[in-house]
Design a protein around this motif. Structure first.
Motif, PDB file in Angstrom:
ATOM      1  N   MET A  24       6.346  -4.882  -9.366  1.00  0.00           N
ATOM      2  CA  MET A  24       5.381  -3.807  -9.157  1.00  0.00           C
ATOM      3  C   MET A  24       5.848  -2.920  -8.013  1.00  0.00           C
ATOM      4  SD  MET A  24       2.911  -4.178 -11.373  1.00  0.00           S
ATOM      5  CE  MET A  24       1.225  -3.794 -10.939  1.00  0.00           C
ATOM      6  N   LEU A  25       5.570  -1.646  -8.130  1.00  0.00           N
ATOM      7  CA  LEU A  25       5.918  -0.682  -7.091  1.00  0.00           C
ATOM      8  C   LEU A  25       4.693  -0.507  -6.215  1.00  0.00           C
ATOM      9  CD1 LEU A  25       8.239   1.121  -6.188  1.00  0.00           C
ATOM     10  CD2 LEU A  25       7.320   2.922  -7.604  1.00  0.00           C
ATOM     11  N   GLU A  26       4.717  -1.078  -5.018  1.00  0.00           N
ATOM     12  CA  GLU A  26       3.542  -1.112  -4.162  1.00  0.00           C
ATOM     13  C   GLU A  26       3.537   0.090  -3.225  1.00  0.00           C
ATOM     14  OE1 GLU A  26       3.667  -4.950  -2.340  1.00  0.00           O
ATOM     15  OE2 GLU A  26       3.734  -5.985  -4.260  1.00  0.00           O
ATOM     16  N   THR A  27       3.660   1.269  -3.790  1.00  0.00           N
ATOM     17  CA  THR A  27       3.788   2.465  -2.954  1.00  0.00           C
ATOM     18  C   THR A  27       2.507   2.808  -2.234  1.00  0.00           C
ATOM     19  OG1 THR A  27       3.289   3.754  -4.917  1.00  0.00           O
ATOM     20  CG2 THR A  27       5.593   3.482  -4.356  1.00  0.00           C
ATOM     21  N   ALA A  28       1.382   2.262  -2.670  1.00  0.00           N
ATOM     22  CA  ALA A  28       0.120   2.594  -2.013  1.00  0.00           C
ATOM     23  C   ALA A  28       0.059   2.032  -0.601  1.00  0.00           C
ATOM     24  CB  ALA A  28      -1.068   2.076  -2.823  1.00  0.00           C
ATOM     25  N   THR A  29       1.001   1.170  -0.250  1.00  0.00           N
ATOM     26  CA  THR A  29       1.006   0.626   1.108  1.00  0.00           C
ATOM     27  C   THR A  29       1.894   1.438   2.040  1.00  0.00           C
ATOM     28  OG1 THR A  29       2.836  -0.849   0.579  1.00  0.00           O
ATOM     29  CG2 THR A  29       0.624  -1.696   0.206  1.00  0.00           C
ATOM     30  N   ILE A  31       2.887   5.045   4.058  1.00  0.00           N
ATOM     31  CA  ILE A  31       2.128   6.121   4.696  1.00  0.00           C
ATOM     32  C   ILE A  31       1.981   7.316   3.780  1.00  0.00           C
ATOM     33  CG2 ILE A  31       2.109   7.765   6.606  1.00  0.00           C
ATOM     34  CD1 ILE A  31       1.671   5.146   7.755  1.00  0.00           C
ATOM     35  N   GLY A  32       3.126   7.752   3.189  1.00  0.00           N
ATOM     36  CA  GLY A  32       3.089   8.962   2.378  1.00  0.00           C
ATOM     37  C   GLY A  32       2.134   8.852   1.210  1.00  0.00           C
ATOM     38  N   VAL A  33       2.185   7.748   0.525  1.00  0.00           N
ATOM     39  CA  VAL A  33       1.329   7.613  -0.645  1.00  0.00           C
ATOM     40  C   VAL A  33      -0.109   7.366  -0.224  1.00  0.00           C
ATOM     41  CG1 VAL A  33       0.924   6.280  -2.752  1.00  0.00           C
ATOM     42  CG2 VAL A  33       3.237   6.842  -2.058  1.00  0.00           C
ATOM     43  N   GLN A  34      -0.311   6.651   0.867  1.00  0.00           N
ATOM     44  CA  GLN A  34      -1.680   6.486   1.357  1.00  0.00           C
ATOM     45  C   GLN A  34      -2.324   7.837   1.599  1.00  0.00           C
ATOM     46  OE1 GLN A  34      -2.367   3.872   4.711  1.00  0.00           O
ATOM     47  NE2 GLN A  34      -0.646   2.560   4.092  1.00  0.00           N
ATOM     48  N   ASN A  35      -1.591   8.697   2.268  1.00  0.00           N
ATOM     49  CA  ASN A  35      -2.145  10.017   2.556  1.00  0.00           C
ATOM     50  C   ASN A  35      -2.428  10.783   1.277  1.00  0.00           C
ATOM     51  OD1 ASN A  35      -1.987   9.470   5.258  1.00  0.00           O
ATOM     52  ND2 ASN A  35      -0.007  10.505   5.552  1.00  0.00           N
ATOM     53  N   THR A  36      -1.520  10.658   0.327  1.00  0.00           N
ATOM     54  CA  THR A  36      -1.725  11.358  -0.935  1.00  0.00           C
ATOM     55  C   THR A  36      -2.966  10.846  -1.642  1.00  0.00           C
ATOM     56  OG1 THR A  36       0.661  11.645  -1.184  1.00  0.00           O
ATOM     57  CG2 THR A  36      -0.677  11.902  -3.163  1.00  0.00           C
ATOM     58  N   THR A 112     -16.924  -0.803  -6.444  1.00  0.00           N
ATOM     59  CA  THR A 112     -18.370  -0.697  -6.678  1.00  0.00           C
ATOM     60  C   THR A 112     -18.962   0.479  -5.918  1.00  0.00           C
ATOM     61  OG1 THR A 112     -18.518  -3.092  -6.998  1.00  0.00           O
ATOM     62  CG2 THR A 112     -20.563  -1.934  -6.478  1.00  0.00           C
ATOM     63  N   GLN A 113     -18.503   0.675  -4.682  1.00  0.00           N
ATOM     64  CA  GLN A 113     -19.042   1.747  -3.839  1.00  0.00           C
ATOM     65  C   GLN A 113     -18.555   3.129  -4.268  1.00  0.00           C
ATOM     66  OE1 GLN A 113     -18.172   0.934   0.268  1.00  0.00           O
ATOM     67  NE2 GLN A 113     -19.285  -1.026   0.300  1.00  0.00           N
ATOM     68  N   ASN A 114     -17.310   3.200  -4.727  1.00  0.00           N
ATOM     69  CA  ASN A 114     -16.731   4.511  -5.049  1.00  0.00           C
ATOM     70  C   ASN A 114     -15.754   4.330  -6.214  1.00  0.00           C
ATOM     71  OD1 ASN A 114     -15.529   7.009  -5.175  1.00  0.00           O
ATOM     72  ND2 ASN A 114     -15.232   7.220  -2.966  1.00  0.00           N
ATOM     73  N   TYR A 115     -16.326   4.280  -7.418  1.00  0.00           N
ATOM     74  CA  TYR A 115     -15.518   4.005  -8.602  1.00  0.00           C
ATOM     75  C   TYR A 115     -14.537   5.131  -8.904  1.00  0.00           C
ATOM     76  CZ  TYR A 115     -14.310   1.983 -13.106  1.00  0.00           C
ATOM     77  OH  TYR A 115     -13.633   1.403 -14.145  1.00  0.00           O
ATOM     78  N   THR A 116     -14.871   6.344  -8.478  1.00  0.00           N
ATOM     79  CA  THR A 116     -14.073   7.497  -8.889  1.00  0.00           C
ATOM     80  C   THR A 116     -13.022   7.897  -7.862  1.00  0.00           C
ATOM     81  OG1 THR A 116     -15.761   9.006  -8.040  1.00  0.00           O
ATOM     82  CG2 THR A 116     -15.885   8.394 -10.364  1.00  0.00           C
ATOM     83  N   ASN A 117     -12.654   6.965  -6.994  1.00  0.00           N
ATOM     84  CA  ASN A 117     -11.510   7.191  -6.118  1.00  0.00           C
ATOM     85  C   ASN A 117     -10.386   6.279  -6.578  1.00  0.00           C
ATOM     86  OD1 ASN A 117      -9.750   6.612  -3.576  1.00  0.00           O
ATOM     87  ND2 ASN A 117     -10.863   8.506  -3.120  1.00  0.00           N
ATOM     88  N   PRO A 118      -9.174   6.798  -6.721  1.00  0.00           N
ATOM     89  CA  PRO A 118      -8.097   5.990  -7.307  1.00  0.00           C
ATOM     90  C   PRO A 118      -7.569   4.879  -6.402  1.00  0.00           C
ATOM     91  CG  PRO A 118      -7.267   8.139  -6.679  1.00  0.00           C
ATOM     92  CD  PRO A 118      -8.743   8.196  -6.493  1.00  0.00           C
ATOM     93  N   ALA A 119      -7.678   5.032  -5.069  1.00  0.00           N
ATOM     94  CA  ALA A 119      -7.037   4.084  -4.164  1.00  0.00           C
ATOM     95  C   ALA A 119      -7.518   2.646  -4.359  1.00  0.00           C
ATOM     96  CB  ALA A 119      -7.229   4.526  -2.723  1.00  0.00           C
TER      97      ALA A 119
END
Length: 541
Positions: A24-29, A31-36, A112-119
């Motif tokens: 798996m490509l864990e790019t969400a961890t 900085i750049g992708v977090q900000n995106t 549950t709190q924010n289903y429509t956010n991709p993160a």
């Protein structure tokens, strides 16, 4: 050309070995992708669509296609609140620390709190994947892909799940989609990871033209990676563009003159171009450049193959023998020498070579079966039978199994063990039908006085390869089965083709006599007697 096809098969295997299991490509961890991800949901972000209900139960490349999206309701991406960003940080920390149940709980709370956010969907997908919940991970990645359709991480990671499940066509589509999206998003390392995944699936599909394009893109990312240059040359060769691959191979050899794989590939390309002499010269030129005896042996073995293909089997033997001197622990070299010597009729030399191969690789069924075959040609039936039996215990492949059974059967026949011979030869013929095996099976049945079975086996041998030996034995078996007219037809054909076949004339005479055509019979028997057949002379008295 047979040799070219063999070469290309070797290249294919080399290419496949480059494709390791994807991760798996864990790019969400990062900085750049977090900000995106955290900026998705700003007022300028257009509305995106979730997959339609009932379509998100499993990973599928169609989950975010326009047709599916058109049928789904639009959902606006909602940015994370400050508290939710804190919770997201805690979830990521738990994931990175390996406390996966806690990470899952925190991510599910965020979903549950924010289903429509991709993160949160992305982090939850990685967590579920780490827990081997591929179905759950695929579902969350589909949500991520729907909420962030311009991001490459969704299709790439869905491709990883598809690869792991063996859905390779789907994985290929997803990796291609990810490669198309990643420009200006991913760093060099992530880009290469996506392209390597795509290359692995293209290799599996044997789409070498597309693979060449992918490897060329990887070489742009890392132009100093000599292995990529080599793989690119392989792919171009396999796609039928061997001449176009030559500049890359020569450039690679300029950078790394001792690379034996590149030297072998260069020779293979020239062979594929119909230039075997040029290939031989390139192999000779590479010899002084390589550093180890094993590498020199590899060049010499390829030289032996080429010489054998061009008909110079004597020089081929010398090349293989030289390979054994360069690498005295290389069982392959000894086995190749044994094969070449056997082909030239040098049975003692072949025996010595195969004995060395078996000594170095005692668990090789193929070498043991080959040794058994050489012993059989030398008339050492007891040892041939023993070696064949040993080969059968070493988990042979189908071809080796059939060969060992053949040797075992023929040796048993020669020793008068007809029941054992028939069992082994029948098993061999079932696995790999051949005229020789059917011939010996027929002889074994004949010796056991089962003439009907003998005629059946010999008829199969004639069907596969109508040699005079098989046909005269078939005539004899038909005669013994009282099928006189059939025997006459077979034998008449033989004497028409070869009027000096004394045995065929003799058997023809017997078949005619059995049909009470004494005049014809005496004519045939006289022809056999004139050719020196003693039994025909006796039959005329």
């Amino acid at each position: 050309m047979t040799y070219t096809r063999t070469v290309l098969l070797g290249l294919t295997l080399a290419l496949v070995s480059q494709g390791a299991a994807q991760t798996m490509l864990e790019t969400a961890t990062t900085i750049g992708v977090q900000n995106t991800l955290q900026s998705i949901g700003t007022p300028t972000m257009p509305k995106v669509n979730l997959p339609a209900p009932g379509t998100t139960g499993a990973a599928s490349p169609t989950a975010t296609t326009p047709a599916t999206a058109a049928a789904a309701p639009t959902v606006t991406v909602t940015p994370l609140t400050a508290d939710q960003q804190v919770l997201l940080g805690q979830a990521r920390a738990a994931y990175q620390a390996g406390t996966l149940p806690e990470a899952r709980r925190l991510y599910e709370t965020l979903v549950t709190q924010n289903y429509t956010n991709p993160a949160p969907h992305f982090g939850l997908a990685l967590t579920l994947f780490a827990q081997n919940d591929d179905k759950g991970a695929a579902f969350e990645l589909q949500q991520f892909a729907a909420l962030a359709p311009d991001r490459f991480e969704g299709p790439y990671n869905l491709g990883v799940i598809a690869t792991r499940a063996g859905r390779h066509d789907e994985a290929l589509t997803l990796y291609a989609q990810a490669a198309g999206l990643m420009k200006d998003q991913a760093g060099p390392a992530a880009q290469r990871q996506v392209l390597e995944a795509l290359a692995a699936e293209q290799t599996r599909k044997a789409d070498f033209a597309a693979l060449s394009t992918t490897l060329a893109a990887i070489s742009v990312i890392d132009p100093q990676d000599l292995d990529v240059q080599y793989r690119l040359a392989q792919a171009r060769t396999l796609s039928g563009q061997g001449a176009a691959a030559l500049p890359g191979v020569y450039a690679l050899l300029q950078s790394a003159p001792d690379r034996v794989d590149a030297a072998l590939l260069l020779a293979d390309i020239y062979v594929a171009q119909g230039l075997p002499e040029r290939a031989l010269r390139e192999l000779d030129a590479a010899g002084p450049r390589v550093k180890t005896g094993d590498d020199r042996a590899a060049l010499l073995l390829r030289r032996a193959d080429l010489l054998a293909q061009t008909g110079d089997t004597r020089a081929a033997v010398f090349a293989a023998q030289a390979a054994t001197r360069e690498a005295p622990k290389n069982a392959v070299a000894y086995a190749r020498e044994g094969e070449l010597r056997a082909a030239r009729g040098d049975r003692p030399g072949a025996l010595t070579a195969y004995l060395n191969a078996v000594k170095l690789a005692p668990q090789s069924a193929a070498y043991r079966a080959a040794l058994a075959g050489v012993r059989l040609t030398l008339g050492d039936n007891v040892q041939a039978q023993a070696d064949a039996a040993r080969a059968l215990t070493l988990r042979p492949d189908d071809a080796t199994l059939a060969r060992a059974l053949f040797v075992q059967g023929v040796a048993a026949y020669r020793r008068g063990q007809y029941a054992q011979a028939r069992a082994a030869l029948t098993s061999s013929q079932t696995r790999a039908p051949s005229a020789d095996t059917a011939l010996w099976l027929g002889l074994s049945a004949y010796a056991a006085r089962d003439y009907a079975a003998a005629a059946s086996a010999l008829a199969e041998s004639v069907k596969l390869n109508p040699t005079p030996t098989a046909r005269v034995n078939l005539g004899s078996a038909l005669l013994a089965s009282a099928r006189y007219a059939e025997a006459e037809a077979v034998l008449r054909g033989l004497v028409s083709e070869n009027p000096r076949n004394a045995e065929a004339w003799y058997l023809l005479g017997l078949s005619q006599r059995a049909q009470t055509r004494e005049t014809d019979a005496r004519t045939s028997l006289k022809a056999a007697a004139a050719l020196g057949n003693a039994r025909a002379q006796e039959a005329l008295k």
